[in-house]
Write an enzyme that holds these catalytic residues in place. Structure first.
Site, mmCIF file in Angstrom:
data_model
loop_
_atom_site.group_PDB
_atom_site.id
_atom_site.type_symbol
_atom_site.label_atom_id
_atom_site.label_comp_id
_atom_site.label_asym_id
_atom_site.label_seq_id
_atom_site.Cartn_x
_atom_site.Cartn_y
_atom_site.Cartn_z
ATOM 1 N N GLU A 1 47.392 40.642 50.316
ATOM 2 C CA GLU A 1 46.712 39.520 49.665
ATOM 3 C C GLU A 1 47.018 38.240 50.433
ATOM 4 O O GLU A 1 48.049 38.118 51.095
ATOM 5 C CB GLU A 1 47.202 39.384 48.214
ATOM 6 C CG GLU A 1 46.907 40.608 47.364
ATOM 7 C CD GLU A 1 47.233 40.391 45.886
ATOM 8 O OE1 GLU A 1 46.354 40.616 45.049
ATOM 9 O OE2 GLU A 1 48.365 39.994 45.572
ATOM 10 N N TRP B 1 46.793 28.529 32.403
ATOM 11 C CA TRP B 1 47.330 29.417 33.447
ATOM 12 C C TRP B 1 47.005 28.924 34.853
ATOM 13 O O TRP B 1 45.872 28.540 35.139
ATOM 14 C CB TRP B 1 46.724 30.809 33.268
ATOM 15 C CG TRP B 1 46.943 31.735 34.417
ATOM 16 C CD1 TRP B 1 46.170 31.861 35.548
ATOM 17 C CD2 TRP B 1 48.013 32.666 34.569
ATOM 18 N NE1 TRP B 1 46.697 32.818 36.374
ATOM 19 C CE2 TRP B 1 47.828 33.327 35.806
ATOM 20 C CE3 TRP B 1 49.124 33.010 33.782
ATOM 21 C CZ2 TRP B 1 48.694 34.316 36.271
ATOM 22 C CZ3 TRP B 1 49.993 33.997 34.242
ATOM 23 C CH2 TRP B 1 49.772 34.637 35.475
ATOM 24 N N MET B 2 48.003 29.010 35.750
ATOM 25 C CA MET B 2 47.765 28.741 37.178
ATOM 26 C C MET B 2 48.427 29.840 37.996
ATOM 27 O O MET B 2 49.542 30.248 37.694
ATOM 28 C CB MET B 2 48.376 27.396 37.561
ATOM 29 C CG MET B 2 48.393 27.136 39.069
ATOM 30 S SD MET B 2 49.031 25.499 39.512
ATOM 31 C CE MET B 2 50.757 25.664 39.055
ATOM 32 N N ASN B 3 47.732 30.319 39.038
ATOM 33 C CA ASN B 3 48.420 31.157 40.024
ATOM 34 C C ASN B 3 48.270 30.596 41.433
ATOM 35 O O ASN B 3 48.737 29.463 41.645
ATOM 36 C CB ASN B 3 48.131 32.654 39.864
ATOM 37 C CG ASN B 3 46.684 33.096 39.877
ATOM 38 O OD1 ASN B 3 45.926 32.734 39.004
ATOM 39 N ND2 ASN B 3 46.304 33.913 40.827
ATOM 40 N N ASP B 4 47.658 31.305 42.361
ATOM 41 C CA ASP B 4 47.759 30.951 43.787
ATOM 42 C C ASP B 4 47.354 29.525 44.148
ATOM 43 O O ASP B 4 46.347 29.007 43.644
ATOM 44 C CB ASP B 4 46.821 31.838 44.628
ATOM 45 C CG ASP B 4 46.945 33.305 44.330
ATOM 46 O OD1 ASP B 4 47.797 33.687 43.538
ATOM 47 O OD2 ASP B 4 46.142 34.070 44.906
ATOM 48 N N SER C 1 40.963 33.602 45.394
ATOM 49 C CA SER C 1 41.618 32.736 46.388
ATOM 50 C C SER C 1 40.837 32.607 47.685
ATOM 51 O O SER C 1 40.004 33.446 48.021
ATOM 52 C CB SER C 1 43.025 33.256 46.675
ATOM 53 O OG SER C 1 43.856 32.894 45.605
ATOM 54 N N ARG D 1 39.724 40.501 49.920
ATOM 55 C CA ARG D 1 39.763 39.142 49.380
ATOM 56 C C ARG D 1 40.661 38.173 50.152
ATOM 57 O O ARG D 1 41.416 38.556 51.009
ATOM 58 C CB ARG D 1 40.195 39.173 47.922
ATOM 59 C CG ARG D 1 41.516 39.830 47.639
ATOM 60 C CD ARG D 1 41.764 39.859 46.113
ATOM 61 N NE ARG D 1 43.038 40.474 45.788
ATOM 62 C CZ ARG D 1 43.213 41.772 45.576
ATOM 63 N NH1 ARG D 1 42.187 42.597 45.674
ATOM 64 N NH2 ARG D 1 44.415 42.253 45.288
ATOM 65 N N ASP D 2 40.531 36.909 49.780
ATOM 66 C CA ASP D 2 41.412 35.816 50.201
ATOM 67 C C ASP D 2 41.258 35.418 51.671
ATOM 68 O O ASP D 2 42.201 35.522 52.472
ATOM 69 C CB ASP D 2 42.888 36.165 49.914
ATOM 70 C CG ASP D 2 43.103 36.691 48.504
ATOM 71 O OD1 ASP D 2 42.285 36.367 47.620
ATOM 72 O OD2 ASP D 2 44.089 37.417 48.275
ATOM 73 N N GLN E 1 44.267 28.580 41.672
ATOM 74 C CA GLN E 1 43.667 29.577 40.787
ATOM 75 C C GLN E 1 43.998 29.179 39.356
ATOM 76 O O GLN E 1 45.168 29.046 38.988
ATOM 77 C CB GLN E 1 44.240 30.965 41.110
ATOM 78 C CG GLN E 1 43.846 31.473 42.487
ATOM 79 C CD GLN E 1 42.426 31.998 42.504
ATOM 80 O OE1 GLN E 1 42.154 33.098 42.058
ATOM 81 N NE2 GLN E 1 41.491 31.213 43.036
HETATM 82 C C1 FRU Z 1 47.148 36.880 44.429
HETATM 83 C C2 FRU Z 1 45.749 37.214 43.920
HETATM 84 C C3 FRU Z 1 44.723 37.136 45.020
HETATM 85 C C4 FRU Z 1 43.455 36.875 44.277
HETATM 86 C C5 FRU Z 1 43.928 35.965 43.173
HETATM 87 C C6 FRU Z 1 43.195 36.101 41.876
HETATM 88 O O1 FRU Z 1 47.997 36.454 43.411
HETATM 89 O O2 FRU Z 1 45.744 38.485 43.308
HETATM 90 O O3 FRU Z 1 44.679 38.269 45.845
HETATM 91 O O4 FRU Z 1 42.482 36.280 45.068
HETATM 92 O O5 FRU Z 1 45.298 36.251 42.972
HETATM 93 O O6 FRU Z 1 43.574 35.085 40.989
#
Ligand code: FRU
Length: 538
Positions: free
Chosen positions: A202, A19-22, A82, A147-148, A38
């Site tokens: 975010e 899995w990958m997100n931000d 993030s 966060r972030d 992420q």
């Molecule tokens: C956005 C988010 C951020 C958080 C991260 C967690 O997609 O929810 O706010 O830091 O992803 O993976």
């Protein structure tokens, strides 16, 4: 390829698996591009989040590095969320990131490279002062919505500034912090920006843009000929607003209140989230990365495939000469993957016509074209109650005949054209004898084997600020197995879609067409399509 891997991409960034997100903290250091993201190192679903890390010399081919930040301390035991990187004095990189601590509170942390002589920055050391900022009974910050951190900028008063995303009573907030030494951070009395009832903000991003040049600016740049952009991610959308930052008063004021966060421009009108920009000092560009989520996001599909999530092709961003909006364009480096161009001369697309673009690898391609209309006579009327372009695109999909349009591309299409993703324009007549250009991406026929209950087939739409009488109407589309990224009006509006076409299962079964489903003919003044080579990615 095994059947379940047909949707893996050829030139979009993704880890080897899981899995990958931000996108997190992209930057250039000693001539090497660094990209963090992420990442779940155990599974193809959200969770166990750490900072994945890859490096590159061209932003196209990527080499995997060990994760930069793992969950290791009480203050980030439940996740390394993030954050951003900042280049401190002498060009020393520093990561600010959010840790989720043992009690599920979000706290802000610092990490620095172990060895500054290593251009790959493979090892990072967490600060002994962590957490630098934590919610407590004095600041009364909600620990679930904090966060972030952004890239920090240096204020003329000699102190650093940075912003952390927050929400209070449903209001989206960019909390502002100041620091002399990058360790002790003091919350400013007023947030840098906020918007009532806009929900959690975010991944805020805050950066300068030049009003006189397309070059990007280093994040601490201020002064004449500079505007600032504030971006917040909320409700699956990245909104930005352009305004003025006053460093003495530490306030940011959008130029146009009606174009503030949630009301105005989006980086992308399809899938594109939690984006992050950085200044590439080697080429004087500001470059934007964005996370492109799956359209099917259930555990079963993800675990069969073994991966989930893409990054969009990095985009160069700059201010349009009107000063009203940003322009975005895929970084030039991606063009080195182009091969075997198919060039079509000026032609006319008659009403009701569909024409194949052949000789291109239709599963992995880049296509640039522009349309022109001799007369706008047959343009349909724009109804006064149409306020949401996305809704108009859903009512008037690619198969709904019109006057001037729909015309555009059918990609990832089957030969019988039962299955396709359509990217198209429609031109309408407004009330004041003006013209309204709508850009749509229609996914309703994209992935025939998937029931809509499992799959987000939302039709996307945007208004394009182009005068079709004076300007050509251009479209660039990047196609890569399960992603279609489209740039309309030379980067004025972008729409990214994730699709899972059945036709990819058979070699050679995927096609690409231009079409005109309007009653008026349109000219194609230029069309070039390239097959794209596969990049070396992780
Ligand atoms: C956005 C988010 C951020 C958080 C991260 C967690 O997609 O929810 O706010 O830091 O992803 O993976």
């Amino acid at each position: 390829q095994t059947p379940d891997q047909i949707y893996r991409t050829g030139y979009h960034f993704q880890p080897a698996k899981y899995w990958m997100n931000d996108p997190n903290g992209p930057k250039i250091y000693m001539g090497i591009y660094h990209f963090f993201y992420q990442y779940n190192p155990y599974d193809a679903q959200a969770g166990n989040i750490v900072w994945g890390h890859s490096t590159s010399t061209d932003l196209v081919n990527w080499t995997p590095q060990p994760p930069a930040l793992l969950r290791s301390e009480p203050y980030d035991f439940k996740g390394c969320f993030s954050g951003s990187t900042t280049l401190l004095s002498g060009g020393k990189p520093a990561i600010l990131y959010t840790g989720v601590d043992f009690s599920d509170n979000q706290v802000q942390n610092l990490a620095v490279p172990k060895n500054l002589a290593d251009p790959y920055l493979t090892e990072w050391v967490k600060s002994p002062y962590n957490p630098l900022i934590a919610p407590n009974s004095v600041n009364k910050i909600d620990g679930q919505n904090f966060r972030d951190p952004t890239t920090a900028w240096l204020n003329p008063d000699g102190n650093w500034r940075m912003v952390v995303g927050n929400q209070q009573n449903g209001n989206g907030i960019g909390l502002l912090y100041r620091s002399k030494n990058f360790i002790d951070w003091i919350q400013a009395e007023n947030p840098l920006h906020f918007m009532n009832n806009s929900g959690m903000w975010e991944c805020p991003d805050f950066f300068p843009v030049s009003t006189i040049s397309q070059n990007g600016l280093e994040t601490s740049t201020m002064g004449p000929n500079v505007k600032h952009v504030f971006k917040a991610s909320k409700a699956s959308t990245d909104f930005y607003t352009i305004g003025t930052y006053n460093p003495n008063k530490d306030i940011f004021i959008p130029d146009n209140k009606s174009l503030d966060i949630g009301l105005g421009f989006r980086y992308d009108y399809g899938k594109f989230y939690a984006s992050k920009s950085f200044f590439d000092s080697s080429t004087s560009r500001r470059i934007l990365f964005g996370w492109i989520n799956e359209s099917v996001n259930n555990l079963e599909t993800n675990s069969i495939r073994g991966w989930a999530g893409l990054q969009g092709i990095p985009r160069r961003i700059w201010l349009h000469k009107s000063g009203n909006q940003l322009l975005q364009w895929p970084i030039a480096e991606i063009e080195k993957l182009r091969m075997n161009p198919v060039i079509e001369d000026t032609t006319v697309l008659m009403p009701g016509s569909v024409r194949e673009i052949s000789g291109v690898n239709a599963t992995q391609a880049d296509i640039e074209m522009s349309f022109s209309a001799k007369t706008l006579e047959k343009a349909e009327k724009w109804e006064a109650n149409w306020t949401n372009p996305q809704q108009v695109c859903s009512i008037k999909g690619a198969s709904v005949k019109g006057g001037l349009g729909p015309f555009g591309l059918l990609v990832l299409a089957s030969k019988d054209m039962q299955e396709y993703t359509a990217i198209f324009f429609r031109i309408f007549k407004g009330n004041n004898n003006n013209f309204i250009v709508l850009m749509c991406s229609d996914q309703t026929r994209s992935s025939l084997h998937l029931p809509s209950s499992d799959y987000d087939k939302t039709t996307y739409g945007a208004l394009l600020n182009v005068d079709p009488l004076q300007e050509k109407l251009s479209l660039r589309t990047l196609i890569d197995h399960s992603i279609v990224e489209s740039f309309g009006g030379e980067g004025k509006a972008c729409i990214t879609a994730r699709v899972y076409p059945t036709n990819l299962a058979v070699d050679g079964a995927t096609h690409m067409y231009v079409f005109n489903n309007g009653s008026q003919s349109v000219g194609i003044s230029k069309l070039t399509a390239w097959s794209m080579k596969t990049a070396q990615i992780n």
